[in-house]
Motif scaffolding. Structure first.
Motif, short mmCIF file in Angstrom:
data_model
loop_
_atom_site.label_atom_id
_atom_site.label_comp_id
_atom_site.label_asym_id
_atom_site.label_seq_id
_atom_site.Cartn_x
_atom_site.Cartn_y
_atom_site.Cartn_z
N LYS A 87 0.84 -1.20 0.00
CA LYS A 87 0.00 0.00 0.00
C LYS A 87 0.88 1.25 0.00
CE LYS A 87 -3.87 -2.12 2.43
NZ LYS A 87 -4.76 -2.01 3.58
N PRO A 88 1.23 1.75 -1.18
CA PRO A 88 2.08 2.95 -1.23
C PRO A 88 1.32 4.20 -0.79
CG PRO A 88 1.37 2.35 -3.43
CD PRO A 88 0.88 1.27 -2.50
N GLU A 89 2.07 5.14 -0.24
CA GLU A 89 1.48 6.40 0.20
C GLU A 89 1.39 7.39 -0.95
OE1 GLU A 89 -0.02 7.49 2.84
OE2 GLU A 89 0.21 5.55 3.77
N THR A 90 0.32 8.16 -0.95
CA THR A 90 0.17 9.24 -1.94
C THR A 90 -0.22 10.51 -1.19
OG1 THR A 90 -2.19 8.81 -2.28
CG2 THR A 90 -0.64 7.58 -3.68
N TRP A 91 -0.02 11.64 -1.86
CA TRP A 91 -0.40 12.91 -1.25
C TRP A 91 -1.90 13.00 -1.08
CZ3 TRP A 91 3.00 15.61 1.23
CH2 TRP A 91 4.34 15.53 0.89
N GLU A 92 -2.66 12.39 -1.99
CA GLU A 92 -4.12 12.42 -1.88
C GLU A 92 -4.60 11.67 -0.64
OE1 GLU A 92 -2.53 11.36 -4.76
OE2 GLU A 92 -2.73 13.32 -5.72
N LYS A 93 -4.00 10.51 -0.37
CA LYS A 93 -4.36 9.74 0.83
C LYS A 93 -3.97 10.50 2.09
CE LYS A 93 -3.97 5.11 -1.15
NZ LYS A 93 -3.21 3.85 -1.09
N GLN A 94 -2.81 11.15 2.04
CA GLN A 94 -2.36 11.92 3.19
C GLN A 94 -3.29 13.10 3.46
OE1 GLN A 94 0.11 11.47 5.54
NE2 GLN A 94 0.01 9.45 4.63
N TRP A 95 -3.75 13.77 2.42
CA TRP A 95 -4.65 14.90 2.58
C TRP A 95 -5.98 14.44 3.18
CZ3 TRP A 95 -4.72 19.65 3.58
CH2 TRP A 95 -5.83 20.44 3.37
N LYS A 96 -6.49 13.31 2.70
CA LYS A 96 -7.73 12.76 3.24
C LYS A 96 -7.56 12.38 4.71
CE LYS A 96 -11.26 9.28 2.42
NZ LYS A 96 -11.66 8.10 1.67
N CYS A 97 -6.43 11.78 5.03
CA CYS A 97 -6.14 11.41 6.42
C CYS A 97 -6.04 12.66 7.29
CB CYS A 97 -4.84 10.61 6.48
SG CYS A 97 -4.38 10.08 8.13
N PHE A 98 -5.38 13.69 6.80
CA PHE A 98 -5.24 14.94 7.55
C PHE A 98 -6.59 15.58 7.83
CE2 PHE A 98 -4.44 19.57 7.69
CZ PHE A 98 -3.65 19.60 8.82
N LYS A 99 -7.47 15.60 6.83
CA LYS A 99 -8.81 16.17 7.04
C LYS A 99 -9.60 15.36 8.06
CE LYS A 99 -9.98 16.26 2.70
NZ LYS A 99 -10.69 16.44 1.43
N THR A 100 -9.47 14.04 8.02
CA THR A 100 -10.15 13.19 9.00
C THR A 100 -9.60 13.46 10.41
OG1 THR A 100 -10.49 11.51 7.31
CG2 THR A 100 -10.73 10.81 9.60
N LEU A 101 -8.28 13.60 10.52
CA LEU A 101 -7.66 13.91 11.80
C LEU A 101 -8.17 15.23 12.35
CD1 LEU A 101 -3.92 12.90 11.45
CD2 LEU A 101 -5.54 12.09 13.15
N LEU A 102 -8.22 16.25 11.51
CA LEU A 102 -8.70 17.56 11.97
C LEU A 102 -10.15 17.47 12.44
CD1 LEU A 102 -7.16 20.14 9.50
CD2 LEU A 102 -6.52 19.67 11.86
N PHE A 103 -10.97 16.76 11.69
CA PHE A 103 -12.36 16.58 12.12
C PHE A 103 -12.42 15.90 13.48
CE2 PHE A 103 -16.14 13.95 12.56
CZ PHE A 103 -17.13 14.90 12.40
N ASN A 104 -11.67 14.80 13.64
CA ASN A 104 -11.68 14.07 14.91
C ASN A 104 -11.16 14.92 16.07
OD1 ASN A 104 -12.73 11.79 13.71
ND2 ASN A 104 -10.76 10.81 13.45
N HIS A 105 -10.10 15.68 15.81
CA HIS A 105 -9.52 16.48 16.89
C HIS A 105 -10.46 17.60 17.34
CE1 HIS A 105 -5.07 15.34 17.06
NE2 HIS A 105 -5.71 14.36 16.46
N PHE A 106 -11.15 18.23 16.40
CA PHE A 106 -11.95 19.38 16.77
C PHE A 106 -13.42 19.07 17.06
CE2 PHE A 106 -8.24 21.32 14.87
CZ PHE A 106 -7.93 22.25 15.84
N PHE A 107 -13.93 17.95 16.57
CA PHE A 107 -15.33 17.64 16.83
C PHE A 107 -15.52 16.47 17.80
CE2 PHE A 107 -15.56 20.02 12.89
CZ PHE A 107 -16.55 20.91 13.20
N ILE A 108 -14.45 15.75 18.10
CA ILE A 108 -14.54 14.66 19.07
C ILE A 108 -13.68 14.96 20.29
CG2 ILE A 108 -14.09 12.21 19.49
CD1 ILE A 108 -14.76 11.76 16.50
N GLN A 109 -12.40 15.29 20.06
CA GLN A 109 -11.51 15.51 21.19
C GLN A 109 -11.69 16.86 21.86
OE1 GLN A 109 -7.55 14.59 19.84
NE2 GLN A 109 -8.01 12.41 19.68
N LEU A 110 -11.98 17.91 21.10
CA LEU A 110 -12.18 19.23 21.71
C LEU A 110 -13.32 19.23 22.73
CD1 LEU A 110 -11.54 22.19 22.09
CD2 LEU A 110 -12.92 22.69 20.06
N PRO A 111 -14.48 18.63 22.43
CA PRO A 111 -15.50 18.58 23.48
C PRO A 111 -15.03 17.84 24.74
CG PRO A 111 -16.48 18.11 21.36
CD PRO A 111 -15.00 18.15 21.15
#
Length: 177
Positions: A87-111
């Motif tokens: 499973k090679p890494e791509t910038w597109e997969k990294q961007w999708k992962c980053f957006k998911t991380l930001l969502f989780n950090h601010f809508f799950i962990q922040l509360p």
């Protein structure tokens, strides 16, 4: 009887830590940290420190600790250490992962982080510099917390692989390499 034994054990542990602590040198960074901490206490409320300060420390430490792994995955020499070679890494997969991380950090962990202030108030955890334990005790406590968190994370992760909940909750975790 059991209460007295546990108090004696805790007192013995405290004395052992104090004895070992007497051999350790003073922290040369203590005065700058003290000045910064007192500045923070003078200019921000406890709620701001507990909520936004915790969020800031959490995000900075999380993403700074992730930088080496992020960089290493794109260095050809390091690819031989990759667990999922197919499973090679791509910038597109990294961007999708980053957006998911930001969502989780601010809508799950922040509360959850917002509860930090109420936790410290309920358990009467002081904010004053003079009430803080010595740096060596803080290091030991951080290490203990890391061990507990790692064990918690390991067993929770195993639980999330249970066939009844994997496809509903945890499958998104395995979408990313």
């Amino acid at each position: 009887m059991a209460t007295n034994d546990s108090i004696n054990i805790l007192n013995s542990a405290y004395l052992a830590v104090e004895y070992i602590d007497s051999f350790l040198p003073d922290n040369p960074l203590q005065q700058p940290f003290k000045n910064a901490w007192n500045y923070m206490l003078d200019n921000y409320t406890k709620f701001q420190i507990a909520t936004w300060g915790s969020l800031l420390v959490h995000e900075l430490s999380y993403f700074l600790l992730c930088v080496p792994g992020f960089v290493f995955q794109f260095i050809p020499y390091m690819r031989k250490y990759k667990i999922q070679q197919d499973k090679p890494e791509t910038w597109e997969k990294q961007w999708k992962c980053f957006k998911t991380l930001l969502f989780n950090h601010f809508f799950i962990q922040l509360p959850l982080i917002c509860g930090t202030y109420y936790f410290t108030e309920y358990f009467n955890i002081p904010y004053e510099w003079e009430e803080m334990p010595r740096w060596s005790v803080l290091v030991a406590q951080c290490f203990g917390c890391a061990v507990i968190e790692d064990a918690w994370h390991y067993f929770l992760h195993r639980l999330l692989h249970h066939k009844r909940i994997y496809k509903y909750i945890h499958k998104v975790h395995h979408e990313f390499v």
